[in-house]
Design an enzyme around this catalytic site. Sequence first.
Site, PDB file in Angstrom:
ATOM      1  N   GLU A 109       0.845  -1.206   0.000  1.00 17.79           N
ATOM      2  CA  GLU A 109       0.000   0.000   0.000  1.00 17.79           C
ATOM      3  C   GLU A 109       0.868   1.240   0.000  1.00 17.79           C
ATOM      4  OE1 GLU A 109      -1.858  -0.378   3.810  1.00 17.79           O
ATOM      5  OE2 GLU A 109      -2.377  -2.456   3.395  1.00 17.79           O
ATOM      6  N   LYS A 148      10.811   3.293   2.411  1.00 13.14           N
ATOM      7  CA  LYS A 148      10.741   4.736   2.140  1.00 13.14           C
ATOM      8  C   LYS A 148      11.342   5.051   0.776  1.00 13.14           C
ATOM      9  CE  LYS A 148       9.377   6.676   6.158  1.00 13.14           C
ATOM     10  NZ  LYS A 148      10.251   7.514   6.915  1.00 13.14           N
ATOM     11  N   ASP A 195       1.368  10.369   3.585  1.00 10.62           N
ATOM     12  CA  ASP A 195       2.105  11.278   4.449  1.00 10.62           C
ATOM     13  C   ASP A 195       1.113  12.198   5.168  1.00 10.62           C
ATOM     14  OD1 ASP A 195       4.267  12.319   5.617  1.00 10.62           O
ATOM     15  OD2 ASP A 195       5.043  13.348   3.849  1.00 10.62           O
ATOM     16  N   TYR A 229      -6.227   2.037   6.720  1.00  7.83           N
ATOM     17  CA  TYR A 229      -5.251   1.026   6.321  1.00  7.83           C
ATOM     18  C   TYR A 229      -5.171  -0.157   7.280  1.00  7.83           C
ATOM     19  CZ  TYR A 229      -2.414   3.939   9.419  1.00  7.83           C
ATOM     20  OH  TYR A 229      -1.957   4.677  10.474  1.00  7.83           O
ATOM     21  N   CYS A 244      25.807  34.756  17.960  1.00  7.06           N
ATOM     22  CA  CYS A 244      25.813  36.202  18.147  1.00  7.06           C
ATOM     23  C   CYS A 244      25.665  36.446  19.638  1.00  7.06           C
ATOM     24  CB  CYS A 244      24.637  36.805  17.382  1.00  7.06           C
ATOM     25  SG  CYS A 244      24.044  38.360  18.062  1.00  7.06           S
ATOM     26  N   LYS A 278       2.396   4.576   1.427  1.00 10.61           N
ATOM     27  CA  LYS A 278       2.543   5.129   2.776  1.00 10.61           C
ATOM     28  C   LYS A 278       2.154   6.592   2.683  1.00 10.61           C
ATOM     29  CE  LYS A 278       5.578   5.178   6.769  1.00 10.61           C
ATOM     30  NZ  LYS A 278       5.325   6.539   7.226  1.00 10.61           N
ATOM     31  N   CYS A 295      27.853  39.876  14.151  1.00 11.73           N
ATOM     32  CA  CYS A 295      26.520  39.417  13.783  1.00 11.73           C
ATOM     33  C   CYS A 295      26.005  40.237  12.591  1.00 11.73           C
ATOM     34  CB  CYS A 295      25.581  39.583  14.973  1.00 11.73           C
ATOM     35  SG  CYS A 295      23.850  39.352  14.544  1.00 11.73           S
ATOM     36  N   CYS A 349      19.783  41.951  19.901  1.00  9.47           N
ATOM     37  CA  CYS A 349      19.796  41.612  18.473  1.00  9.47           C
ATOM     38  C   CYS A 349      18.359  41.432  17.986  1.00  9.47           C
ATOM     39  CB  CYS A 349      20.586  40.319  18.264  1.00  9.47           C
ATOM     40  SG  CYS A 349      20.568  39.735  16.569  1.00  9.47           S
TER      41      CYS A 349
END
Length: 671
Positions: free
Chosen positions: A112, A312, A116, A223, A424, A114, A406, A430
């Site tokens: 099947e 995967k 997401d 599923y 920084c 997969k 920075c 900042c």
Amino acid sequence: MSQAARAAWLRDELARHNHRYYVLDEPEVSDAEYDQLLRELQQLEIAEPALCTADSPTQRVGSAPSTAFDSVRHPAPMLSLDNALSDDELQAFDTRLRERLGTAGTVRFSAEPKLDGLAVSVIYREGVLWRAATRGDGEQGEDITANMRTLRCLPLRLLGDAPALLEARGEVYMPVAGFESLNVEQSRQGLKLFVNPRNAAAGSLRQLDPRITARRPLEICFYALGALEGGPLLTTHAAALAALRNWGLRTSPEARLVQGVEGCRAYFADLQQRRATLPYQIDGVVYKVDEFADQERLGFVSRAPRWAIARKFPAEEARTVLRAVDFQVGRTGALTPVARLDPVLVGGATVSNATLHNMDEIARKDICIGDTIVVRRAGDVIPEVVRSVPALRPVDAAVIVLPLQCPVCQSVVERIEGEAVARCTGALRCRAQRHEALRHYASRRALDIDGLGDVIIGQLIDADLVQSPADLYSLPRAALAALPRMGDKSAGNLVDAIAASRSTTLARFLFGLGIADVGEATAAALARQFGNLQALSGATAEQIELTPDVGPVVSRHVTAFFADPLNLQIIARLREAGVQWVEGEPTAGAVLPLTGQTFVLTGTLPTLSRDEAKARLEAAGAKVAGSVSKRTQYVVAGEEAGSKLDKARELGVQVIDERGLLELLAAVGAG
Ligand code: IVH
């Protein structure tokens, strides 16, 4: 026909059309005709409220917004899946299976996509939708019934001969087209865009107001069967999917039975090739042993079944040219080098920025400006530069140098020995750190200030209305109302939300302060260890290190944070503004996440010594006993586990391995 009979007929008719549209993909009527029937039913129910039933299609958005989701326990744990990242790993999976099953022949698998999205459990009692819950930690999830009822593809009542109890498990997802139009709408309203369909689906399900969920294009595909009582005898996964379909639940039209590894590979190749043309996102394929009898013989390891695996798709990669590197300043001042690239299509999205992580990684991968590089994008993660192609390096390639100051506030950039990250030193002076600090302070798991999003924070900083979280509490409503796209009503809501954040817990407050490396679990551990803020802020690094799972790096960050007078001043101002939490004594012996749970260790664990495992369990409040009894919750088994394991099996006590233990500890915040 009586009005009651007409209403009943309309309900059935609407359910039938829903099923034809969403499950069979064979609509019989137009949307307009469907709406006409729905309106007629609505009018009948308004005229005669007694005609309205809970499973009426007019009652999808039934309840008013709630303030929180209830926690519910799943009838059986919702497991996760092991991954196979290559054909070899798939082959090894198949070999393991056949060895365990003692068969030389090929195994039949259900293959099947997969999907997401997010795993959800949906329970029907006597055919009526009763409860839906998120996966949560696998044992307990959140009750999202009100939100799930708004999914039109989810029947409120099962078709045909319904079992006494059915728990079906599936994935809630947002189709790509729906995701794209949602983002168009978000941007039209000046709201934040969702990064991908999965996040959009998660955000939509997490709404406390089901009316919002109802407007989001969510779908569910089932599923697996969870629990079943009083239903037909099902002996294969394919039969279970067919039964779900017959009850009117959507299952994947792509599910197929395949034979052995060869069949799995062919299925994978076909789906991978069609991936981009599917109307939803998938991140691989799931293979499940089809025979339930075989599934039972194979059983589980820690939190995953031995009879299933997710293959995967590999992360997608592409080549492009690195044109420049900018340094982004994060919440704790960390400078992240960001690669500016010639735009390139990777895995269905155009990538023009990618992370280079830190200076060590740049050196390790030998990357220069002007290089041809390989970028990778996998699922949710930020695209990253994988490597350079040295053969294509131009003569004028430039070395990437860490700035001394920075780029945002010109404060000195500091790189501590042994740490990969450069920071920084400007702290809240900042602008970049201020922005991120405010965002973090307001976030859901910290002070949870609803409505104080990224855009508004940017505006508040630009207008110089807020320098630190303490300034939030004195923001005049009129100043907020004057911000672009704000208005008086939203300004009022925001003032209320800010005010409501005044009472909190020490753990949330500590987390909200945004000390480097102090995540939610560490904040909770520090709160437990010290009990109050004064004790923590006066503690030495050595004292802080006594907190479970706190090491030298975190303790150094904590002491540095409390040594900065600016931070102390902000905390003092927050207190003056009325921010408060319950203070107490250090809570040794208090209720910890695993208090009341008994564990038994047996055999040799791969990495943890028995003493370490015991210490970690006890630190989380668990009791570690020497023998297995009915009162044992978990047996942690390693190599050469002996009679205790047999006893656990006999008593039906849950057996986990080291990985399962570590996952469990992580899940309760003690990892
Ligand atoms: S079966 C015991 N089948 O993947 C088996 N899961 O990594 C439990 N998922 O939490 C899962 N599509 O959210 C299964 N066809 C599919 C799936 C699927 C997506 C998700 C599911 C699960 C996760 C496991």
